[in-house]
Design an enzyme around this catalytic site. Structure first.
Site, short mmCIF file in Angstrom:
data_model
loop_
_atom_site.label_atom_id
_atom_site.label_comp_id
_atom_site.label_asym_id
_atom_site.label_seq_id
_atom_site.Cartn_x
_atom_site.Cartn_y
_atom_site.Cartn_z
N HIS A 38 24.03 69.13 -19.48
CA HIS A 38 23.82 68.50 -18.16
C HIS A 38 24.05 69.17 -17.03
O HIS A 38 22.99 69.23 -16.33
CB HIS A 38 24.68 67.13 -18.36
CG HIS A 38 24.78 66.26 -17.24
ND1 HIS A 38 23.88 65.01 -16.94
CD2 HIS A 38 25.17 66.55 -15.86
CE1 HIS A 38 24.00 64.59 -15.82
NE2 HIS A 38 24.71 65.51 -15.19
N GLU A 39 25.12 69.77 -17.05
CA GLU A 39 25.74 70.58 -15.76
C GLU A 39 24.63 71.86 -15.68
O GLU A 39 24.35 72.22 -14.63
CB GLU A 39 27.07 70.87 -15.63
CG GLU A 39 28.08 69.81 -15.84
CD GLU A 39 27.95 68.63 -14.68
OE1 GLU A 39 27.28 69.25 -13.67
OE2 GLU A 39 27.83 67.61 -14.96
N HIS A 42 21.46 70.88 -14.06
CA HIS A 42 21.27 70.69 -12.54
C HIS A 42 20.91 71.96 -11.90
O HIS A 42 20.19 71.73 -10.85
CB HIS A 42 22.77 70.35 -12.20
CG HIS A 42 22.99 68.77 -12.31
ND1 HIS A 42 22.38 68.07 -11.61
CD2 HIS A 42 24.17 68.15 -12.77
CE1 HIS A 42 22.74 66.71 -11.79
NE2 HIS A 42 24.02 66.83 -12.44
N GLU A 98 20.35 63.42 -11.72
CA GLU A 98 21.04 63.17 -12.81
C GLU A 98 20.29 62.77 -13.97
O GLU A 98 20.60 63.01 -15.08
CB GLU A 98 21.97 61.78 -12.49
CG GLU A 98 22.81 62.19 -11.51
CD GLU A 98 23.87 63.37 -11.61
OE1 GLU A 98 24.16 63.52 -12.90
OE2 GLU A 98 24.39 63.81 -10.62
N ASP A 102 20.54 64.55 -17.67
CA ASP A 102 20.83 63.89 -18.80
C ASP A 102 19.60 64.23 -19.89
O ASP A 102 19.85 64.81 -21.18
CB ASP A 102 20.90 62.57 -18.70
CG ASP A 102 22.21 61.95 -18.04
OD1 ASP A 102 22.89 62.62 -18.04
OD2 ASP A 102 22.13 60.77 -17.55
N HIS A 159 23.96 58.42 -10.23
CA HIS A 159 23.99 58.48 -11.96
C HIS A 159 23.22 56.95 -12.30
O HIS A 159 23.67 55.91 -11.58
CB HIS A 159 25.23 58.47 -12.39
CG HIS A 159 25.87 59.75 -12.29
ND1 HIS A 159 26.65 59.91 -10.86
CD2 HIS A 159 25.93 60.86 -12.66
CE1 HIS A 159 27.09 61.31 -10.90
NE2 HIS A 159 26.96 61.81 -12.18
N ARG A 165 21.41 55.78 -19.37
CA ARG A 165 21.80 57.52 -19.44
C ARG A 165 21.68 57.69 -21.08
O ARG A 165 21.53 58.65 -21.41
CB ARG A 165 23.36 57.57 -19.03
CG ARG A 165 23.63 57.47 -17.27
CD ARG A 165 24.65 57.92 -16.90
NE ARG A 165 24.74 59.42 -17.06
CZ ARG A 165 25.56 60.21 -16.77
NH1 ARG A 165 26.43 59.80 -16.21
NH2 ARG A 165 25.52 61.86 -16.77
#
Length: 230
Positions: A38-39, A42, A98, A102, A159, A165
């Site tokens: 996920h990070e 980004h 976000e 995901d 989020h 999510r």
């Protein structure tokens, strides 16, 4: 994005439900692995994509790539705008970055887990049970129960609310549909999927928004109180 190009995992997150050294590998890949993916994603979401490898803001994508990126992220935005919680709609635009992360986090970690398993088991891929546990572990990350007022407040968060999510991501993931044998055209396996990073052998990107099933029937998981079920 104009700071250090790096991925930082705080020590505090290296605990249940994200990680435990006693967990089966697929649980950790479905947990902390998806967070790390996920990070990483980004760096290539609707904001990170505007910065190059030197952290400079500039247009570094080709015109064709940029147009395809916008089209595909629009699909994700439309998908989430079709979801509702606490009798209100989610903003697909507010949550876009976000949601992209995901999507990417699950895909990156899933592929990394399969590769890791083959590397450590003489080329043998993980079993179907292990792959199903991977997705269940991801779902458990966002499993919670919230009061109505808390659900209302979540609509102002960048989020998405917890149910989406999970279900918003895996409903667009062909690997999930295959492992759980979701019928084609079912809410958790729509014919047309939002696919940002392509795997042409497995996934079909909606060629146009018209006629796509990706957001037209979110009702089966469109309103929720108990979150995170896959």
């Amino acid at each position: 994005y104009n700071g250090v190009n790096g991925l930082f995992i705080p020590a505090g997150i290296m605990q249940e439900p994200f990680f435990n050294e006693t967990y089966r590998p697929e649980r950790n890949w479905g947990g902390i692995g998806c967070i790390m993916g996920h990070e990483t994603t980004h760096g290539f979401d609707n904001t990170g994509a505007k910065y190059d490898e030197e952290r400079e803001r500039r247009e570094w994508w080709s015109e064709g790539s940029l147009e395809a990126f916008k089209k595909r992220t629009r699909c994700i935005g439309d998908l989430y705008s079709g979801f509702r919680i606490a009798h209100e709609g989610i903003s697909g635009n507010l949550t876009l970055g976000e949601n992209i992360a995901d999507f990417g986090g699950v895909k990156i970690s899933h592929r990394a887990y399969v590769r890791w398993h083959k590397d450590h088991h003489n080329g043998t891929p993980p079993s179907d049970d292990s792959l199903r546990l991977f997705f269940i572990s991801y779902g458990q990350l966002w499993c919670d129960k919230e009061r109505y007022r808390t659900q209302k407040l979540s609509l102002s968060d960048e989020h998405s609310p917890s149910p989406f999510r999970v279900n918003g991501v895996v409903s667009q993931n062909q690997d999930f549909a295959t492992m759980f044998r979701c019928p084609s055209g079912a809410p958790m396996n729509p014919q047309y999927k939002c696919v940002l990073w392509d795997d042409p052998e497995k996934e079909t990107l909606a060629a146009a928004h018209e006629g796509s099933q990706r957001a037209e029937d979110p009702g089966s998981f469109g309103e929720s109180t108990v979150h995170g079920a896959v």
